[in-house]
Structure formats: structure tokens, C-alpha cells
Motif scaffolding. Structure first.
Motif, PDB file in Angstrom:
ATOM      1  N   THR A 443       0.818  -1.207   0.000  1.00 22.40           N
ATOM      2  CA  THR A 443       0.000   0.000   0.000  1.00 22.40           C
ATOM      3  C   THR A 443       0.853   1.259   0.000  1.00 22.40           C
ATOM      4  O   THR A 443       0.587   2.210  -0.743  1.00 22.40           O
ATOM      5  N   ASN A 444       1.881   1.272   0.827  1.00 20.69           N
ATOM      6  CA  ASN A 444       2.742   2.447   0.949  1.00 20.69           C
ATOM      7  C   ASN A 444       4.045   2.309   0.169  1.00 20.69           C
ATOM      8  O   ASN A 444       4.953   3.137   0.334  1.00 20.69           O
ATOM      9  N   ALA A 445       4.140   1.299  -0.690  1.00 21.55           N
ATOM     10  CA  ALA A 445       5.262   1.107  -1.603  1.00 21.55           C
ATOM     11  C   ALA A 445       6.606   1.178  -0.880  1.00 21.55           C
ATOM     12  O   ALA A 445       7.463   2.007  -1.188  1.00 21.55           O
ATOM     13  N   ARG A 446       6.812   0.264   0.065  1.00 22.52           N
ATOM     14  CA  ARG A 446       8.081   0.223   0.790  1.00 22.52           C
ATOM     15  C   ARG A 446       8.365  -1.208   1.236  1.00 22.52           C
ATOM     16  O   ARG A 446       7.454  -2.013   1.440  1.00 22.52           O
ATOM     17  N   ILE A 447       9.653  -1.496   1.379  1.00 22.93           N
ATOM     18  CA  ILE A 447      10.133  -2.808   1.825  1.00 22.93           C
ATOM     19  C   ILE A 447      10.997  -2.587   3.055  1.00 22.93           C
ATOM     20  O   ILE A 447      11.841  -1.682   3.077  1.00 22.93           O
ATOM     21  N   GLY A 448      10.782  -3.400   4.096  1.00 25.56           N
ATOM     22  CA  GLY A 448      11.482  -3.193   5.348  1.00 25.56           C
ATOM     23  C   GLY A 448      12.279  -4.412   5.778  1.00 25.56           C
ATOM     24  O   GLY A 448      11.976  -5.542   5.413  1.00 25.56           O
ATOM     25  N   PHE A 449      13.309  -4.152   6.589  1.00 24.36           N
ATOM     26  CA  PHE A 449      14.152  -5.217   7.139  1.00 24.36           C
ATOM     27  C   PHE A 449      14.293  -5.017   8.631  1.00 24.36           C
ATOM     28  O   PHE A 449      14.385  -3.895   9.112  1.00 24.36           O
ATOM     29  N   ALA A 450      14.314  -6.115   9.364  1.00 21.68           N
ATOM     30  CA  ALA A 450      14.534  -6.068  10.802  1.00 21.68           C
ATOM     31  C   ALA A 450      15.296  -7.309  11.217  1.00 21.68           C
ATOM     32  O   ALA A 450      15.036  -8.415  10.731  1.00 21.68           O
ATOM     33  N   ALA A 451      16.264  -7.120  12.089  1.00 23.46           N
ATOM     34  CA  ALA A 451      16.986  -8.262  12.647  1.00 23.46           C
ATOM     35  C   ALA A 451      16.143  -8.884  13.757  1.00 23.46           C
ATOM     36  O   ALA A 451      15.093  -8.377  14.108  1.00 23.46           O
ATOM     37  N   GLY A 452      16.587  -9.988  14.267  1.00 25.07           N
ATOM     38  CA  GLY A 452      15.865 -10.584  15.389  1.00 25.07           C
ATOM     39  C   GLY A 452      15.475 -12.013  15.176  1.00 25.07           C
ATOM     40  O   GLY A 452      14.952 -12.665  16.066  1.00 25.07           O
TER      41      GLY A 452
END
Length: 455
Positions: A443-452
Motif C-alpha cells: 500500500t505504501n510502496a516500501r520494503i522493510g528489514f529487521a533483525a531478530g
């Protein structure tokens, strides 16, 4: 007696909560599904005698060729109306259905279990962010079905199953979803799909509608998918494929009106005893401290997930390449194993990596597409830190297990390869994504990364 009744009620409520994989947050919900590597220690799809890793790399190359074709082809790909083509899927014509081999992608490396029908039956389905149409093998399987771990789906046992006629708009949309023209079965008027893959695998069957079950309490009525009657190729022992691409027939698009057009996942390693997860819905993005990079739309292939790689650092130092060398179409993909880099970027990475590693370890011969190999094992090696930095500051701080891959006993290789072809592309493969949480906020045209990790 009252106390006993109260305890019984509490136990029932806890069991009901445990049985549901849906996590509700306000008016939104995130659906969590366990995600497994097909060759993982806890996989139900694993083979007793695993194939040589070189075979997996060969399939990886076929997938890359398919991706490159889809991105660089100059042929127009407008959604088409139904052509004046008809077949009898039960007859000899079905073996000569025209397919565009190499246009779509190959099968993936990870699977989830989803339910179809009413009452629901659950099946192990390969996850693929590069495919749109979901499909599974169906009885009566009039031409061919490969061996699978679950019983074949029998649509006649579902109260909610229906095949779609050729006249529907959903049938017309198959060209955009599969890159193959839809066909019409002349005996019945049913819409026939063809999903073909880069390794010459394919599925042919009826475009269908049925209830989709994601948990005991979460269902989607009128889910569109393919009911495969001729399914041949390298799909392992999975029942079919779940498509998560940016296209109207993909599962995530069909779920978007209820849960939001977003999902996230964590891909487990093959050696992990715990599963990863696939989380569907807007609420899944709030579960971790994601750092986001823009999701870029490529005009020639709008269904894939593009992003912009801005820099790579090794042992704390940026590679000695100009920023412009990174500016090629770059995809993040769940089904590609080995990441591909622009040739000039890979050459710089290889040179810097060999300079550091050769101080302690002897070089080993190339292995298939991997040409930066050393004698030793990942478990015993000291590996320099590596970061992939994306536009906007999101990054992947890779672990040694994301950087190297053991290809055979006594040999480990850098898990990157050079791009090729007249028009270069780059791909962030699943080996570099393992144990990270990756978010797709369509929807907001973004890709995210998170460690963990995948816990």
C-alpha cells in the motif's frame, strides 16, 4: 463446582486462542503461518536422498533467466481478452497447449500450509513472491500429477468450489498473471489457465473459486486459484504454489480488502529446528522495528518487488565502485537462492573478499556458478562483516551464514554471483534474507528489514 467450571472455561478459551493463528490489533489482524524450508530438519517435504547442491544452483540459473526475460523483454504484455482458442483438457489437445516456457518463475524453497474448500483440507504449498496465480493439484488429475506429501485435493468434496467460465473478467486477467493466454475448454466452457516456469515445469487446469482457510477461524470466501489437471516438473512433493506478487490474482491482493495489502516473513535456515513465519496483513508490519526502503515500480514488470541497492561494505569499508554501478533493476525474491550483483560490483566484492579470506584460508575450485570458494567449513571460518545498504538507509547486516554457503564437504563459497546478459539485473536472494524479518508494505510502496530472527 463453580471453581471447576471456571477452570474448564479458562482452559477452553486458552485452547481456542492457541488454535487460531490470527493476531488482532485494533480493527486490523495479522495472520501468522508457519514457514518451512523444503529441505529443513522439520520439513515434511524433504527427500530421503537430497539432490546435489549443483542441481539447485542450475534451477536457480533458470529462474534468473526467467526474471531477466520478464524485466528486459520489449514485448508488450497487455491483459488480453479470451482468444479464439479452445481445447479439450481431457483430450490429446491438452498435451500441445502453447506455453511460454521461461516467462514465469520456477518453484520456491519455502512452503506454508493453507486450507482449501469447505470443509477445509490443508496442503503444503510453495511460497513465491515472483508468481501471481496460486494453484494446486486437483482430482481427477486427468493428465498427470506429480507425487505430493498430502492427498490430492478433491474439489467435489467442497461445498464452496466452483470453476469459472471463459466469459469472466477473472479469466481475462490470466494473461497478466501467468503471461500465457487463457484458453477455453469447448466441452464445458470452463476457463483454462497455463502456469509455465523457467525450468520447463508447468501446471495446466481450471481457473477456480473456493474458500481459503488461513487458520481455524480465518477464511476468505471466493478465493481464485488454479485447480491443476496436468502438473509436470520440479515442484518437489508440494501440492502447488502460493503466489504473492503484486498482481490482482495473487493471494496477498485477494486478501487486501480484509487485512490490508501487506505481508512479512522470516525465512528459516535449513538447519533450524524452529519454523519461520509468513504474516499477512497490515498489523504484521508493527511487530518489529523495520527500517524501510522504497518499493520501486518497474514499468516493464509491475508484479515483481523492486528496490534500490545503494552500497555494499565489507569489513567496515565500502566497495571501491562508483554509486552509478549499483543502478540496475534490482529485485528482492523469495525463490532465488544466490544473490546476483552487477558484474562490476561483484568483481569488486570478490577482490576485496579474497584479499581478506586468503590470509587464512586456501582457495578452492569454483562450484557451478559460485567462483569464490575456499577450503574449509562455514562453522570454523572467521568471516568479515558485510552490509547491504539500500536507498533510504535500510540495510541487511549479514551474518557469516548469509555470506558463505557450504557446497560440499570441505568447501564453502561466497553466496553471491555475478550478473550476466546484455542488460544487467540484480537480485537479493533468499540466502541473504534468512533469519531476517522482511516486510512488504504494498500500500505504501516500501520494503522493510529487521533483525531478530524467526522467533
Amino acid at each position: 463446582m463453580k471453581m471447576g467450571s471456571l477452570l474448564f472455561l479458562i482452559c477452553c478459551l486458552l485452547l481456542a486462542r492457541a488454535a487460531s493463528l490470527a493476531e488482532f490489533k485494533g480493527d486490523e489482524a495479522a495472520i501468522y503461518l508457519d514457514l518451512y524450508h523444503v529441505d529443513g530438519s522439520n520439513s515434511s517435504l524433504g527427500n530421503k536422498y537430497p539432490e546435489p547442491f549443483a542441481h539447485a544452483l542450475a534451477r536457480d540459473e533458470n529462474r534468473i533467466k526467467a526474471l531477466r526475460y520478464r524485466i528486459t523483454s520489449t514485448k508488450a504484455r497487455k491483459p488480453s481478452i479470451i482468444l479464439n482458442q479452445s481445447i479439450d483438457i481431457l483430450g490429446p489437445e491438452s498435451v500441445s497447449i502453447p506455453v511460454n516456457s521461461g516467462l514465469s518463475l520456477g518453484s520456491g524453497n519455502y512452503y506454508v500450509k493453507i486450507g482449501l474448500g469447505m470443509p477445509a483440507k490443508f496442503y503444503a504449498m510453495l511460497l513465491d513472491t515472483g508468481s501471481s496465480l496460486s494453484w494446486l493439484q486437483c482430482q481427477p488429475c486427468v493428465v498427470y500429477c506429480h507425487a505430493q506429501v498430502d492427498p490430492l485435493y478433491n474439489p467435489s468434496t467442497s461445498r464452496t468450489y466452483k470453476s469459472l467460465p471463459c466469459s469472466t473478467s477473472q479469466c481475462s486477467s490470466l494473461k497478466e498473471a501467468t503471461l500465457n493466454d487463457p484458453l477455453c475448454e469447448y466441452r464445458t466452457g470452463k476457463c483454462v489457465y497455463t502456469a509455465s516456469y523457467g525450468d520447463s515445469s508447468y501446471s495446466i487446469g481450471y481457473l477456480s473459486q473456493d474458500s481459503l482457510s488461513l487458520s481455524p477461524s480465518e477464511t476468505l470466501p471466493r478465493f481464485l486459484y488454479g485447480c491443476g489437471q496436468d502438473n509436470e516438473g520440479l515442484f518437489g512433493r508440494a501440492a502447488g504454489i502460493v503466489g504473492l506478487a503484486r498482481q490482482s490474482l495473487s493471494m496477498i491482493s485477494q486478501l487486501s480488502s480484509k487485512y490490508g495489502n501487506a505481508f512479512s516473513y522470516c525465512l528459516p535456515t535449513e538447519t533450524s529446528t524452529a519454523s519461520g513465519f509468513l504474516s499477512l496483513g497490515r498489523a504484521s508490519l508493527a511487530a518489529s522495528a523495520f527500517r524501510f526502503t522504497p518499493m520501486i515500480t518497474e514499468s516493464r514488470e509491475k508484479s515483481l518487488y523492486f528496490l534500490r541497492l545503494g552500497a555494499i561494505s565489507l569489513a567496515g569499508k565500502p566497495l571501491a565502485v562508483a554509486a552509478t554501478q549499483y543502478r540496475v533493476p534490482t529485485i528482492i525474491d523469495s525463490g532465488t537462492v544466490i544473490s546476483r550483483l552487477p558484474s562490476s560490483v561483484y568483481a569488486a566484492l570478490k577482490q576485496a573478499f579474497v584479499k581478506i579470506m586468503s590470509r587464512k584460508y586456501s582457495k578452492a575450485p569454483s562450484y557451478s556458478i559460485l567462483d569464490t570458494c575456499f577450503k574449509g567449513s562455514l562453522k570454523t571460518m572467521s568471516v568479515p562483516q558485510m552490509r547491504l545498504v539500500f536507498l533510504g538507509g535500510a540495510d541487511l547486516a549479514l551474518t557469516p551464514a548469509n555470506i558463505l554457503i557450504d557446497v560440499e564437504k570441505g568447501t564453502t563459497c561466497l553466496a553471491f554471483a555475478s550478473g550476466s546478459g546484455d542488460i544487467e539485473i540484480a537480485i537479493i536472494g533468499n540466502h541473504q534474507q534468512k533469519t531476517f524479518k522482511v516486510a512488504y508494505d504494498v500500500t505504501n510502496a516500501r520494503i522493510g528489514f529487521a533483525a531478530g530472527g524467526c522467533q
